[in-house]
Design an enzyme around this catalytic site. Structure first.
Site, short mmCIF file in Angstrom:
data_model
loop_
_atom_site.label_atom_id
_atom_site.label_comp_id
_atom_site.label_asym_id
_atom_site.label_seq_id
_atom_site.Cartn_x
_atom_site.Cartn_y
_atom_site.Cartn_z
N HIS A 129 4.83 1.56 -9.67
CA HIS A 129 4.71 1.11 -8.28
C HIS A 129 3.38 0.38 -8.05
CE1 HIS A 129 5.19 1.53 -3.82
NE2 HIS A 129 3.87 1.54 -3.86
N GLU A 130 2.30 0.99 -8.48
CA GLU A 130 0.98 0.39 -8.20
C GLU A 130 0.78 -0.92 -8.94
OE1 GLU A 130 -0.73 1.51 -5.77
OE2 GLU A 130 0.45 3.33 -5.50
N HIS A 133 1.82 -3.68 -6.83
CA HIS A 133 0.78 -4.13 -5.89
C HIS A 133 -0.23 -5.02 -6.59
CE1 HIS A 133 2.17 -1.84 -2.56
NE2 HIS A 133 1.82 -0.65 -3.01
N HIS A 139 5.16 -3.43 0.16
CA HIS A 139 6.17 -2.37 0.17
C HIS A 139 7.54 -2.91 0.55
CE1 HIS A 139 2.89 0.91 0.57
NE2 HIS A 139 3.28 0.75 -0.67
#
Lengths: 200, 128
Positions: A129-130, A133, A139
């Site tokens: 997930h990170e 980013h 998101h």
């Protein structure tokens, strides 16, 4: 999928990115390999490559576990709550809460849940997930996308979904060797906000 | 704290630990117009994740219009019923562990709440 305001991304001459870990964390190889797997998931669908280097200062992506206030204005809050955060390109800062109970190998997986543990977190799920980013994704409201902000207790979510892939490929294009979504990811009953099928 | 796999986790960790957000459970059913101890904390939560765009960190325990608006945006982003009430599904979602990055940046969300409503036209056309 979504992007950060202004759609920041790594510049066109930066496709081979390097990463390094905070030396003070003293991470073992079995922990580092979790991040390698997480980076591989994104490089599989984009022209980006990720290579670990020893020099923390010169790495494009800097990974570290921290507790509480760690001088970036976003202090961690102890077990559970916020798990990690990462900065948009080209900052490359990837911080994880050092007070979590991190599970290195979340397998075996049964219907996406590795156990009904409410106080331990699958490291690879958060890492994938990170990294999204770090590459410029924000998101997503698609519940089984990697970029969905919450991670249910005891949940392992590591496979990129169509929503994630479309988002990152809009920023960087596709890996020439990428052959399409994993056919083992069967469509779920729901649909995303555009009415298109989602995978689950 | 690293554990190689689930079987290596001590039994005392198999129980749910108290987190900063467990206190939200006592706000179940709260709605607009009420003043309830603890609502200031949920406003801080929404401020942290970008749902309340307020430079001040002094929040009251009033369930005001700002909180209701933030709550509805949150519910929309997470595919919950946009009731504007701290109902059970919303509370259960609020206390989940999550990424520390904001959902709304500079007042703008590109999650569900930043997109046109379902069924609305996404392209304007002119007949010739």
């Amino acid at each position: 999928y979504s992007f950060f305001p202004g759609r920041p991304r790594w510049p066109a001459n930066k496709r081979d990115l390097t990463y390094a870990f905070v030396p003070q964390n003293g991470l073992t190889d079995d922990i580092k390999i979790v991040f390698t797997r997480a980076f591989d998931r994104w490089s599989e669908v984009t022209p980006l490559t990720f290579t670990e280097i020893a020099s923390y200062q010169s790495a494009d992506i800097k990974i570290g576990f921290f507790s509480g206030d760690h001088n970036d204005g976003e202090p961690f809050d102890g077990p559970m709550g916020t798990l990690a955060h990462a900065f948009s390109p080209p900052a490359g800062h990837f911080h994880l809460d050092g007070e979590e109970n991190w599970v290195i190998d979340g397998a075996p997986i049964v219907d996406g849940n590795f156990f009904s543990i409410l106080s331990a977190v699958d490291l690879e799920s958060v890492a994938v997930h990170e990294i999204g980013h770090l590459l410029g994704l924000g998101h997503s409201s698609v519940e089984d996308a990697i970029m969905y902000p919450t991670l249910g207790a005891g949940t392992r979510r590591v496979e990129l979904r169509n929503d994630d892939i479309l988002g990152v490929q809009e920023l960087y294009g596709s890996n020439p060797n990428y052959t399409g979504p994993n056919p083992n990811l069967t469509p779920s009953r729901g649909s995303d906000t555009n009415g298109a099928p989602k995978f689950g | 704290h690293f554990f190689p796999n689930i079987s290596s986790i001590p039994p005392n960790l198999l129980k749910p630990n108290a987190t900063a957000w467990d206190a939200f459970n006592k706000l179940l059913g709260c709605h607009s117009g009420q003043t309830v101890d603890g609502l200031a904390k949920i406003k801080k939560y929404f401020h942290y994740f970008g749902y309340i765009n307020n430079s001040s960190s002094n929040f009251t325990d009033d369930f005001d219009d700002t909180l209701e608006s933030a709550l509805k945006t949150y519910q929309l982003n997470f595919n919950l019923n946009t009731t504007g009430v701290l109902d059970a599904p919303t509370i259960q979602h609020l206390i989940k562990p999550r990424c520390g990055n904001a959902d709304v940046v500079n007042g703008t969300s590109t999650m569900n709440s930043g997109k046109p409503p379902a069924g609305s036209p996404t392209m304007h056309t002119v007949a010739h």
